[in-house]
Write an enzyme that holds these catalytic residues in place. Structure first.
Site, PDB file in Angstrom:
ATOM      1  N   SER A  16      -4.325 -15.404  -8.193  1.00 33.82           N
ATOM      2  CA  SER A  16      -3.664 -14.692  -7.102  1.00 33.82           C
ATOM      3  C   SER A  16      -3.154 -15.684  -6.066  1.00 33.82           C
ATOM      4  O   SER A  16      -2.003 -15.611  -5.621  1.00 33.82           O
ATOM      5  CB  SER A  16      -4.637 -13.716  -6.427  1.00 33.82           C
ATOM      6  OG  SER A  16      -5.090 -12.753  -7.339  1.00 33.82           O
TER       7      SER A  16
ATOM      8  N   ARG B 225      -4.740 -15.395   2.841  1.00 33.75           N
ATOM      9  CA  ARG B 225      -5.714 -14.331   2.584  1.00 33.75           C
ATOM     10  C   ARG B 225      -5.212 -12.980   3.101  1.00 33.75           C
ATOM     11  O   ARG B 225      -5.518 -11.933   2.524  1.00 33.75           O
ATOM     12  CB  ARG B 225      -7.093 -14.681   3.164  1.00 33.75           C
ATOM     13  CG  ARG B 225      -8.212 -13.796   2.624  1.00 33.75           C
ATOM     14  CD  ARG B 225      -9.567 -14.457   2.636  1.00 33.75           C
ATOM     15  NE  ARG B 225      -9.669 -15.473   1.623  1.00 33.75           N
ATOM     16  CZ  ARG B 225      -9.977 -15.242   0.338  1.00 33.75           C
ATOM     17  NH1 ARG B 225     -10.240 -14.013  -0.077  1.00 33.75           N
ATOM     18  NH2 ARG B 225     -10.039 -16.221  -0.527  1.00 33.75           N
TER      19      ARG B 225
ATOM     20  N   HIS C 152      -2.957 -11.884   0.437  1.00 30.49           N
ATOM     21  CA  HIS C 152      -3.821 -11.491  -0.680  1.00 30.49           C
ATOM     22  C   HIS C 152      -4.344 -10.065  -0.480  1.00 30.49           C
ATOM     23  O   HIS C 152      -4.453  -9.294  -1.437  1.00 30.49           O
ATOM     24  CB  HIS C 152      -4.984 -12.498  -0.764  1.00 30.49           C
ATOM     25  CG  HIS C 152      -5.929 -12.272  -1.886  1.00 30.49           C
ATOM     26  ND1 HIS C 152      -7.183 -11.733  -1.709  1.00 30.49           N
ATOM     27  CD2 HIS C 152      -5.808 -12.509  -3.212  1.00 30.49           C
ATOM     28  CE1 HIS C 152      -7.785 -11.646  -2.886  1.00 30.49           C
ATOM     29  NE2 HIS C 152      -6.982 -12.102  -3.805  1.00 30.49           N
TER      30      HIS C 152
END
Lengths: 207, 207
Positions: B12, B34, B37
């Site tokens: 990812s 993040r 993500h």
């Protein structure tokens, strides 16, 4: 500054309605609007998939008493507890369960897929809610391909870059009663928003 | 299908890195990654604001022991408990507290602003995390304008259409150590992702 929560909510919904460029059927409108409310992301108006009569079927299920099972405690935390209690809905997330962790280790699978398998073993009406883990969704789709259940409906809105798009394509193709956000986007906040929007549309349930 | 969580995570992040078109300073890169993500939304690469040295200051604060106070139980649910325990960080959300509800009713203000006021009355290092309620953020900015605290840092990522943009503009203008998502987008998931990214960058803390 506007401080009254109901006023903020009403103004927010008015803004969303005025900026929403995609025509949507009446039935799905409140669901999509609440997802946009939770994300400020209008792309959901184009990416959300509803199986035939999904909203009516899910509301009917919720109004008859059900267990709402999520793949994260975060999605669970976002579900309106007062509305759920009003509907006699039980809320459940087993991701932090010791037994689940042990079974996942023993079998070499994810905790999410163990949670999904356990959800399928339960009885009664179940709304299975996936905001994060594609393996939760894939476990459900694989199992129910073999044996359909009319007491199960699925919200499939995992977010991310690996397995996510595929898991939602598999859900859409499954024929299950479902609501999904196609593509990469979704999340626990989106999952909770959909559950809340479903509940708020049932007579007598308020925010 | 890739089933190993660490492998999924690594892939990812590789995809995010390869699709990220905006050059970002090294310090903020893991935080922005993040958030992407958690949302699959690359617009955060352009909308996130970091006050000078925000990441270093917040990590330093977290590594010395702190209380992480959120404006929703949903954001709290998304924070990695193992990482927080490793840092000796206390997690707190008082939004469902009876006392908070009573005080809010008596004063005619939001529960979120009461939570923020109570957070400011506490002692010690505090990371104040707002993923939902602009009044939580505005209470903090108003109070700290009058009296700065070097033991307070703020994550301001409320989402929505009313008061939200303004609350984050006020935070950015305040001079407080902060991370914010400018514009309408943000959310409890974004808030939790930022806290986790900060913790994961501290030596010895793992996901």
């Amino acid at each position: 500054m506007i401080r009254d929560p109901q006023d903020i909510e009403a103004r927010s919904m008015k803004i969303i309605r005025s900026e929403l460029k995609v025509p949507l059927p009446d039935e799905v409108m409140p669901i999509v609007m609440r997802v946009i409310h939770a994300t400020a992301d209008f792309s959901f108006a184009e990416s959300m998939y509803f199986s035939p009569n999904a909203v009516r079927i899910m509301r009917d299920m919720l109004s008859r008493g059900s267990t709402i099972i999520t793949d994260t405690n975060m999605a669970l935390a976002g579900i309106n507890k007062t509305a759920a209690a009003r509907l006699g809905a039980e809320l459940l997330c087993e991701m932090a369960d010791e037994d689940v962790a042990r079974t996942a280790r023993d079998k070499g699978v994810t905790r999410a897929s163990v949670c999904a398998a356990r959800a399928l073993e339960r009885r009664g009406n179940r709304l299975l809610v996936c905001g994060n883990a594609p393996t939760f969704l894939l476990e459900i789709v694989e199992a129910l391909k073999r044996k359909a259940h009319d007491d199960i409906a699925v919200i499939g809105v995992p977010v991310g870059f690996v397995n996510v798009v595929e898991s939602k394509e598999a859900l859409r193709a499954s024929g299950l009663t479902c609501i999904a956000s196609m593509g990469r986007r979704g999340g626990s906040n989106v999952a909770a928003a959909i559950v809340n929007a479903l509940m708020y549309g049932i007579g007598g349930v308020r925010e």
